[in-house]
Design an enzyme around this catalytic site. Structure first.
Site, short mmCIF file in Angstrom:
data_model
loop_
_atom_site.label_atom_id
_atom_site.label_comp_id
_atom_site.label_asym_id
_atom_site.label_seq_id
_atom_site.Cartn_x
_atom_site.Cartn_y
_atom_site.Cartn_z
CD1 TRP A 65 33.43 4.21 -21.31
CD2 TRP A 65 34.51 5.25 -20.31
NE1 TRP A 65 34.07 4.79 -22.45
CE2 TRP A 65 34.61 6.02 -21.62
CE3 TRP A 65 35.55 5.45 -18.92
CZ2 TRP A 65 36.06 7.05 -21.50
CZ3 TRP A 65 36.63 6.54 -19.23
CH2 TRP A 65 36.32 6.98 -20.18
CG ASP A 78 28.15 12.34 -31.01
OD1 ASP A 78 26.98 12.44 -31.83
OD2 ASP A 78 27.98 11.92 -29.93
NE ARG A 114 28.32 10.97 -24.05
CZ ARG A 114 28.79 10.72 -24.89
NH1 ARG A 114 27.77 10.43 -26.07
NH2 ARG A 114 30.02 11.11 -25.93
CE LYS A 168 32.01 4.66 -32.13
NZ LYS A 168 33.29 6.01 -32.25
CG ASP A 224 28.66 4.34 -29.82
OD1 ASP A 224 28.29 4.36 -28.63
OD2 ASP A 224 29.18 5.82 -29.36
CG ASN A 253 27.61 5.95 -26.21
OD1 ASN A 253 28.46 5.98 -26.14
ND2 ASN A 253 27.56 6.80 -26.97
CB CYS A 269 30.40 1.15 -30.98
SG CYS A 269 31.33 2.49 -29.49
CG ASP A 317 35.22 5.30 -26.14
OD1 ASP A 317 34.53 5.35 -26.76
OD2 ASP A 317 34.22 5.45 -25.03
C1 GLA Z 1 30.70 7.02 -27.35
C2 GLA Z 1 31.97 5.88 -28.36
C3 GLA Z 1 32.71 7.18 -28.64
C4 GLA Z 1 32.42 7.67 -29.20
C5 GLA Z 1 31.42 8.85 -28.65
C6 GLA Z 1 30.98 10.05 -29.44
O1 GLA Z 1 31.61 7.25 -26.08
O2 GLA Z 1 32.55 5.01 -27.72
O3 GLA Z 1 33.90 6.05 -29.63
O4 GLA Z 1 31.55 7.84 -30.60
O5 GLA Z 1 30.13 7.78 -27.97
O6 GLA Z 1 29.20 10.61 -28.65
#
Ligand code: GLA
Length: 746
Positions: free
Chosen positions: A196, A359, A435, A468, A470, A472, A509, A531
């Site tokens: 990351w 978010d 997370r 977007k 995502d 995570n 993402c 990020d």
């Molecule tokens: C991830 C994405 C960020 C943002 C956060 C929101 O980390 O890479 O750009 O969108 O989530 O929780």
């Protein structure tokens, strides 16, 4: 061009030749792949001659007693029949048998290509594909090898299909997308590694005896090791590049054999793979993209052109991508309609074209512990609803975009309360957390239907112009073969969204760039690169990314100083210069900018729009000199405009003169060189109070022949290092940048 001539099979692109031969025993040999060969006369002398007695090596049968599998260069090698290197395919059949030997059965050439794997490259009818069928009649298993030739881009696309011709199920333990055997062992392996916030930074190592594995077991293509790799032949100006059209756990394996040969295998990672192939069933591997050139930079350009042509599809293909403002680092979870409106006012005033609500906009999502899975608009944040907020963004002349993370659930959510069994986890075992969230079991149709219905409703409500998507966290607790099935389910879900919202710009993402791969790019036109927006870190991240992926896919944002990932301070102009190579966005509280920085942003956006085609679709080149500076260029498609960025990594007081040399400038052309105007904050002069007004100009305007530019180049004005201020003095300092525009004078 594809030609089958007797036992020879030849593929040709503009600058490369790929040659195979069917041996007397039926094995399919790789004769060579490299620089284009125009006459095949004497090609029978390319391969190794086995006229010697090697008593310790097995051979297939007495009729072919000088054909040693361990020394052959195979197209699709197998295990258990005398080749002890890593096999391209491993399986268990007839109870517990594993030995496999594939012999040539047939071949055919057809127009277009095989599109059986859901994430696949595009090809029109003028593109040719070769299908070669190999088979093991004892195991009753056939393998079809596909080779699609993209002549102009010097790309060969490969994949394999495994067919169970027996009457019992076969357990497939591995099935590579490609194997490439080389007759030498003098290679340097380039891979793109990290974690990351430092995704795809280039690593190089010399290949030595044994196996080197670059892989991902994360369940996604990953930020640890990209599926993109290059083999460079030391001292020969020869480079082979491979990338995979796949978004799950992958493996790139390089093996140097005791007999001076090198094998490269690319495909799904066998470590958590298993597939039961039923009688009559066919298993299709993902596609692997292969190129050859004289340098990584040239090979990368082959990949860039191929990706823009055959991977990116839909409305945003070849289109100018909007300059965006993203709410995440501007507000994090501290969002309200009023705060976001103020940000939108400022963004539209400065020239942004797209407002992205990140978010925090849904359900109980006030921090990262709750709400994922419940895709309803939060009335606390948007008392008037999201549709009216989106309309207000459009009234300001911007498009509206939304962040989603469909594949996840927080335990603190209504969805989890209602469907605790929807997690992708081992039944009965406490699941690993990351997370505060868990992956949903996308292999279940009802889970995908729920996500599609609930999220589509919101996207339709606000007519999202941009999404977007995502992801995570990474996988854990999964059964054998699960990740592969998950990836197919993900593709099915994503393709439903893309068909339902064909005009929407989708950006992939995954905690930044944890799923930056060609599989996702078949559905989404761009990717959030990392990020980490620290400009110095971004140099390595963006350079590594561009080694395989084009500028048009790589999203970069100008964020606050000090950077939130490193606390490094930098000038807003320098942050812009680095972010402008690719897709530009802003991700900071624009309302908190000083008047001077606001003005700088307005000028940056106007400048970016003027040169947008060069920044988004140009040909990227780079030059790093002695670790003290780095230079990036992007050359317009018509070769008329070149933007060049000069970054000072570390000021070295040597009195050396920086030069601007463009090795690729047209010799018979004339160019005009100017500099993008920068405004220097007087504070950066510290106590040298009177220096500021004298240094502000930094004049630069030269008209120079391409012949000079491509050879000795021109001297750039000196940088300030205690040497006085003159009208042309460049005040750059560490991590400072300058952007030059070189334009052909016609
Ligand atoms: C991830 C994405 C960020 C943002 C956060 C929101 O980390 O890479 O750009 O969108 O989530 O929780």
């Amino acid at each position: 061009m594809i030609r089958i001539c007797g036992d020879l099979i030849e593929l040709q692109t503009r600058s490369t030749t790929y040659l195979m031969r069917i041996l007397a025993g039926g094995q399919l040999e790789n004769v060579c792949y490299g620089r284009r060969i125009d006459s095949l006369e004497g090609c029978e002398f390319i391969s190794e001659n086995f006229d010697y007695k090697l008593t310790t090596l097995p051979y297939a049968d007495e009729e072919h007693s000088r054909c040693f599998p361990e020394r052959l260069l195979y197209e699709y090698p197998t295990a258990g029949r005398g080749d002890y290197r890593t096999a391209a395919i491993e399986c268990v059949y007839s109870g517990n048998l594993t030995a496999l030997e594939l012999r040539y059965r047939s071949s055919r050439i057809f127009s277009g290509k095989c599109n059986a794997f859901p994430a696949h490259a595009l090809a029109d009818e003028s593109t040719q594909t070769l299908e070669i069928t190999l088979a093991d009649d004892f195991a009753r298993l056939a393998v079809r090898l596909y080779y699609t030739v993209y002549e102009e881009e010097d790309i060969i696309l490969r994949s394999a299909a495994v067919v169970n011709e027996s009457s019992a199920a076969v357990r497939l333990d591995s099935a590579a997308s490609l194997c490439l055997d080389f007759s030498t062992d003098d290679f340097i392996l380039h891979s793109y590694d990290g974690a990351w916030a430092r995704e795809r930074c280039e690593e190089t190592r010399k290949l030595l005896a044994g196996i080197t594995v670059i892989d991902s077991k994360l369940g996604c293509s990953g930020n640890e090791h990209s599926p993109l790799v290059y083999l460079e032949r030391e001292g020969f100006d020869e480079v082979w590049g491979v990338n995979l059209i796949y978004s799950g756990s992958h493996r790139q394996l390089a093996e140097v054999s005791p007999f001076g040969k090198t094998r490269l295998i690319s495909g799904i990672n066998p470590s958590d793979f298993e597939y039961w192939l039923e009688p009559g069933e066919t298993f299709h591997t993902p596609e692997a993209v292969l190129t050859y050139s004289s340098s990584i930079e040239d090979a990368a350009w082959n990949f860039h052109r191929f990706i823009n042509k055959a991977i990116i599809r839909g409305r945003w293909k070849d289109r100018a991508r909007p300059v965006l403002i993203n709410s995440w680092e501007a507000c994090y979870f501290d969002i309200s309609a009023a705060r976001l409106s103020a940000l939108a006012d400022k963004a539209s005033e400065l020239g942004c074209e797209l407002f992205v609500l990140d978010d925090g906009w849904f359900s109980t999502r006030r921090n990262e512990t709750a709400g994922l899975g419940d895709w309803t608009v939060s009335a606390d944040v948007f008392p008037q609803g999201l549709a009216s907020f989106a309309a207000s963004i459009r009234q300001r002349g911007m498009m509206f975009g939304l962040w989603i993370e469909p594949e996840m659930v927080n335990k603190d959510s209504r969805l989890y309360e209602e469907h605790p069994d929807w997690l992708a986890a081992a039944p009965g075992r406490k699941p690993v957390v990351c997370r505060h969230q868990h992956i949903l079991d996308l292999t279940r149709r009802e889970v995908r239907d729920y996500l599609f219905d609930s999220i589509s409703e919101v996207l339709a409500q606000c007519s999202a112009d941009y999404v977007k998507w995502d992801f995570n966290r990474t996988f854990a607790d999964c059964a054998a073969g699960y990740n592969y099935r998950y990836v197919l389910s993900l593709y099915e879900l994503v393709s439903r969204f893309v068909s339902r919202f064909p005009d929407t710009l989708f950006e992939c993402c995954a905690s930044g760039g944890n799923r930056y791969d060609l599989g996702m790019l078949c559905f989404m036109s761009q990717v959030w690169t990392s990020d980490d927006t620290d400009l110095y870190h971004r140099l390595a991240i963006q350079e590594g990314t561009l080694a395989g992926f084009p500028l048009s896919t790589m999203a970069n944002h100008v964020s606050a100083s000090p950077a939130h990932q490193s606390l490094r301070t930098s000038r807003i102009d320098s942050r812009f210069d680095v972010a402008s190579f690719g897709l530009l966005g802003y991700e900071l509280d624009l309302c908190a900018l000083s008047p001077a920085d606001s003005e700088a942003v307005r000028e940056q956006i106007a400048f970016y729009k003027e040169y947008r085609p060069v920044f988004q679709y140009g040909r990227f080149r780079k030059l790093r000199s002695r670790d003290s500076s780095t230079v990036w260029w992007s050359v317009s498609k018509d070769d008329v405009t070149i933007v060049m960025q000069y970054v000072v990594l570390n000021q070295v007081h040597t009195g050396r003169c920086d030069r601007l040399v463009l090795p690729f400038a047209g010799k018979d052309k004339t160019y005009r060189i100017t500099k993008r105007a920068v405004h220097i904050d007087p504070a950066s002069y510290g106590s040298m109070k009177n220096a500021y007004h004298r240094a502000e100009g930094e004049e630069c305007c030269m008209t120079v022949s391409g012949s000079i530019l491509s050879t000795c180049g021109v001297a750039l004005p000196p940088q300030f290092m205690g040497n006085g201020f003159f009208p042309s003095t460049r005040v750059i300092a560490d991590h400072g940048t300058r952007m030059y525009i070189v334009k052909e004078v016609r």
